[in-house]
Design an enzyme around this catalytic site. Structure first.
Site, PDB file in Angstrom:
ATOM      1  N   GLU A 134      36.699  43.556  51.819  1.00 36.96           N
ATOM      2  CA  GLU A 134      37.306  43.102  53.075  1.00 36.96           C
ATOM      3  C   GLU A 134      38.097  41.806  52.897  1.00 36.96           C
ATOM      4  O   GLU A 134      39.179  41.658  53.473  1.00 36.96           O
ATOM      5  CB  GLU A 134      36.248  42.952  54.175  1.00 36.96           C
ATOM      6  CG  GLU A 134      35.552  44.250  54.564  1.00 36.96           C
ATOM      7  CD  GLU A 134      36.468  45.379  55.027  1.00 36.96           C
ATOM      8  OE1 GLU A 134      37.619  45.121  55.447  1.00 36.96           O
ATOM      9  OE2 GLU A 134      36.035  46.540  54.963  1.00 36.96           O
ATOM     10  N   CYS A 149      37.531  51.505  41.668  1.00 43.18           N
ATOM     11  CA  CYS A 149      38.073  50.199  42.049  1.00 43.18           C
ATOM     12  C   CYS A 149      37.387  49.714  43.322  1.00 43.18           C
ATOM     13  O   CYS A 149      37.100  50.502  44.234  1.00 43.18           O
ATOM     14  CB  CYS A 149      39.585  50.304  42.279  1.00 43.18           C
ATOM     15  SG  CYS A 149      40.364  48.755  42.822  1.00 43.18           S
ATOM     16  N   CYS A 168      40.612  47.528  39.774  1.00 43.10           N
ATOM     17  CA  CYS A 168      41.320  48.241  38.726  1.00 43.10           C
ATOM     18  C   CYS A 168      42.435  47.310  38.229  1.00 43.10           C
ATOM     19  O   CYS A 168      42.735  46.300  38.889  1.00 43.10           O
ATOM     20  CB  CYS A 168      41.879  49.568  39.250  1.00 43.10           C
ATOM     21  SG  CYS A 168      43.255  49.382  40.422  1.00 43.10           S
TER      22      CYS A 168
END
Length: 179
Positions: A134, A149, A168
């Site tokens: 978030e 990821c 990632c």
């Protein structure tokens, strides 16, 4: 130049050791100044009986924004309350994409919610993933197609458990540019 900050705001009672863990996770991932701000329960909204007593995350984000002391900083609030949004009947968190405020619910991150025995290690991993995810939205990152990821969307708790606590390579580059 204004230095970016992340303010961690517990809403309601959140265990001190959990707050410290989340604080450390934020620092380790983003390497920005962060602080924990204890406050009275900001969320005056009542639960919505139509949604089973959950709280509207979008409305709460707007309320949090009004309480943000520095509009250039980023704020992530942590609550045990169960959340929903106009789009999703339940969610782990919500953030303003490229904005200032995010909200994380711990409610569905507990193993006990699913009728399973407590697993503190798994709970902490879920908390870290959701908070970093978030906050990354606050810095402009969108969802990623790579299921490992941290920016992969969590449509259910299995998605959260499968993804790693890392970005990632593509998302790592994006977050470094944003910071």
């Amino acid at each position: 130049m204004i230095k970016k900050k992340i303010t961690l705001v517990p809403i309601g009672h959140i265990d001190d050791s959990l707050l410290e863990f989340i604080y450390q996770s934020i620092g380790n991932t983003f390497r920005l100044d962060s602080r924990i701000v204890l406050c009275q329960d900001l969320l005056g909204e009542v639960p919505d009986p139509v949604y089973g007593g959950k709280y509207n995350s979008t409305t709460l984000i707007k309320e949090l924004f009004e309480c943000l002391p520095e509009k250039k900083s980023k704020m992530v609030a942590i609550t045990e309350r169960d959340l929903y949004s106009p789009i999703f009947s339940c969610l782990f968190g919500e953030a303003q994409l490229g904005g200032c405020c995010a909200l994380i619910s711990l409610h569905r991150l507990h193993q006990e919610y699913y009728g399973l025995a407590e697993d503190n290690s798994l709970f902490l991993s879920r908390c870290e993933k959701e908070v970093v995810h978030e906050i990354s939205h606050l810095f402009g990152l969108v969802h990623c197609d790579n299921s490992y990821c941290i920016m992969y969307p969590s449509n259910n708790i299995i998605d959260t458990d499968v993804k790693s606590c890392s970005f990632c390579p593509e998302c790592q580059e994006l977050i470094e540019q944003s910071l």
